[in-house]
Design an enzyme around this catalytic site. Structure first.
Site, PDB file in Angstrom:
ATOM      1  N   LYS A  52       0.845  -1.205   0.000  1.00 34.56           N
ATOM      2  CA  LYS A  52       0.000   0.000   0.000  1.00 34.56           C
ATOM      3  C   LYS A  52       0.879   1.254   0.000  1.00 34.56           C
ATOM      4  CE  LYS A  52      -3.711  -2.566   2.264  1.00 34.56           C
ATOM      5  NZ  LYS A  52      -4.503  -2.865   3.464  1.00 34.56           N
ATOM      6  N   GLN A  96      -4.455  -1.803   9.714  1.00 31.85           N
ATOM      7  CA  GLN A  96      -4.374  -3.129   9.093  1.00 31.85           C
ATOM      8  C   GLN A  96      -4.914  -4.193  10.048  1.00 31.85           C
ATOM      9  OE1 GLN A  96      -3.550  -3.522   5.914  1.00 31.85           O
ATOM     10  NE2 GLN A  96      -3.805  -5.731   5.948  1.00 31.85           N
ATOM     11  N   ASP A 119     -10.974   2.432   4.200  1.00 30.73           N
ATOM     12  CA  ASP A 119     -11.185   0.978   4.158  1.00 30.73           C
ATOM     13  C   ASP A 119     -12.671   0.648   4.013  1.00 30.73           C
ATOM     14  OD1 ASP A 119      -9.140  -0.900   4.110  1.00 30.73           O
ATOM     15  OD2 ASP A 119      -8.595  -0.530   6.209  1.00 30.73           O
TER      16      ASP A 119
HETATM   17  N1  GUN Z   1      -6.791  -7.189   6.307  1.00 25.54           N
HETATM   18  C1  GUN Z   1      -7.194  -7.933   5.254  1.00 25.54           C
HETATM   19  N2  GUN Z   1      -7.764  -7.145   4.318  1.00 25.54           N
HETATM   20  C2  GUN Z   1      -7.731  -5.893   4.797  1.00 25.54           C
HETATM   21  C3  GUN Z   1      -8.180  -4.638   4.281  1.00 25.54           C
HETATM   22  O1  GUN Z   1      -8.745  -4.527   3.198  1.00 25.54           O
HETATM   23  N3  GUN Z   1      -7.955  -3.562   5.080  1.00 25.54           N
HETATM   24  C4  GUN Z   1      -7.361  -3.653   6.291  1.00 25.54           C
HETATM   25  N4  GUN Z   1      -7.202  -2.543   7.014  1.00 25.54           N
HETATM   26  N5  GUN Z   1      -6.941  -4.802   6.802  1.00 25.54           N
HETATM   27  C5  GUN Z   1      -7.134  -5.910   6.055  1.00 25.54           C
END
Ligand code: GUN
Length: 291
Positions: A52, A96, A119
């Site tokens: 990211k 995350q 998100d």
């Molecule tokens: N863990 C697995 N997928 C995601 C996501 O799309 N966003 C976040 N913040 N954590 C995750």
């Protein structure tokens, strides 16, 4: 069989964003700023967050990575989020997941300012999505929709089988695919661990979205000829021949299923890159809305 190439589609989205961000710079406007919080050192989470941050660099976004110790208290994490909520330079906040067991995902998600919830996990974002109001859509289902759009996959009137009912993928993709939109307008069936006749239901699927986290679950006798198969699985499988010591395996038995499909996503290189492109689009949208 044709490949729904997430790398190609994601690159097209990032290229477009890069041009738009460069234009913002010329106009003296602020660049999008994503703040990512990573708690502890879960290997997979490290990889995803690094990807990211890299995408931010490639696209001209600003990013801030905040690393917190595994044993940080819930309150300290909530304070950190509050600080980012109040920082006018930050457009998007992501924490995350998964979080350590002593921290409540729900509390953390609810603490994020809905205007910075890139998100799309906050109840305000989910409510808007369900109502069909423009909203931050969770990155994985949003990425799947963008992939279907990129390859102009016809979805109207099709029967979509969604395997999995998670808040991150299964539920939101079922809402998006059933929406009055393009892509969308599908008839959707959600299957989960208590579903009795998964094989029969899958065989009815014009589109199958596999998001259950069981590697190789979708076998050739579960897929009808010409189906579109979207594989969201990314389980790490030990593999001594790889430098990392593992390889990624999807929820679909790709080798045997793919010859039957009209379109199928590979793993890796399918949904994964699209998830990141979708997050970038959400962050850009947040920046534009607040400036
Ligand atoms: N863990 C697995 N997928 C995601 C996501 O799309 N966003 C976040 N913040 N954590 C995750």
């Amino acid at each position: 069989m044709q490949i729904l190439d997430g790398k190609v589609a994601a690159q097209a989205i990032k290229d477009e964003l890069k041009i738009t961000v460069a234009q913002r710079v010329i106009e003296g406007k602020k660049v999008p700023h994503l703040a990512a919080i990573l708690v502890g050192n879960n290997g997979a989470s490290e990889t995803y967050v690094a990807a990211k941050v890299k995408a931010c660099e490639e696209t001209g976004f600003k990013s801030t990575l905040i690393r917190l110790e595994q044993d940080i208290s819930e309150n300290k994490l909530l304070e950190k989020i509050e600080k980012l909520n109040n920082d006018p330079d930050v457009d998007g906040i992501l924490v995350q997941l998964p979080l350590p067991k002593h921290i409540s995902d729900k509390k953390v998600i609810n603490a994020i300012d809905p205007d910075k919830d890139v998100d799309g996990f906050h109840p305000v974002s989910v409510g808007k999505m369900v109502e069909g109001i423009p909203a931050f859509i969770p990155a994985t289902p949003y990425g799947i929709m963008l992939l279907l759009e990129h390859y102009k996959i016809e979805t109207k009137g099709k029967h979509a089988i969604v395997l999995g009912r998670s808040n991150i993928v299964g539920r939101p993709i079922s809402i998006l695919l059933s929406g009055n939109s393009n892509p969308g307008n599908c008839t959707v069936t959600i299957c989960h661990s208590q579903t009795k006749n998964i094989k029969e239901l899958c065989l009815q699927g014009d589109i199958i979205v596999a998001a259950i986290g069981i590697p190789g679950f979708v076998k050739t006798d579960m897929v009808k000829d010409g189906a579109v198969v979207i594989d969201v699985g990314i389980t790490r499988i030990e593999d001594a021949t790889k430098k990392s010591g593992f390889r990624l395996k999807g929820d679909v038995d790709f080798e045997n299923v793919s010859p039957k499909c009209s379109w199928i996503t590979p793993v890796p290189g399918g949904v994964g890159p699209m998830t990141i492109a979708a997050l970038m689009k959400n962050t850009f949208r947040s920046c534009e809305m607040s400036n």
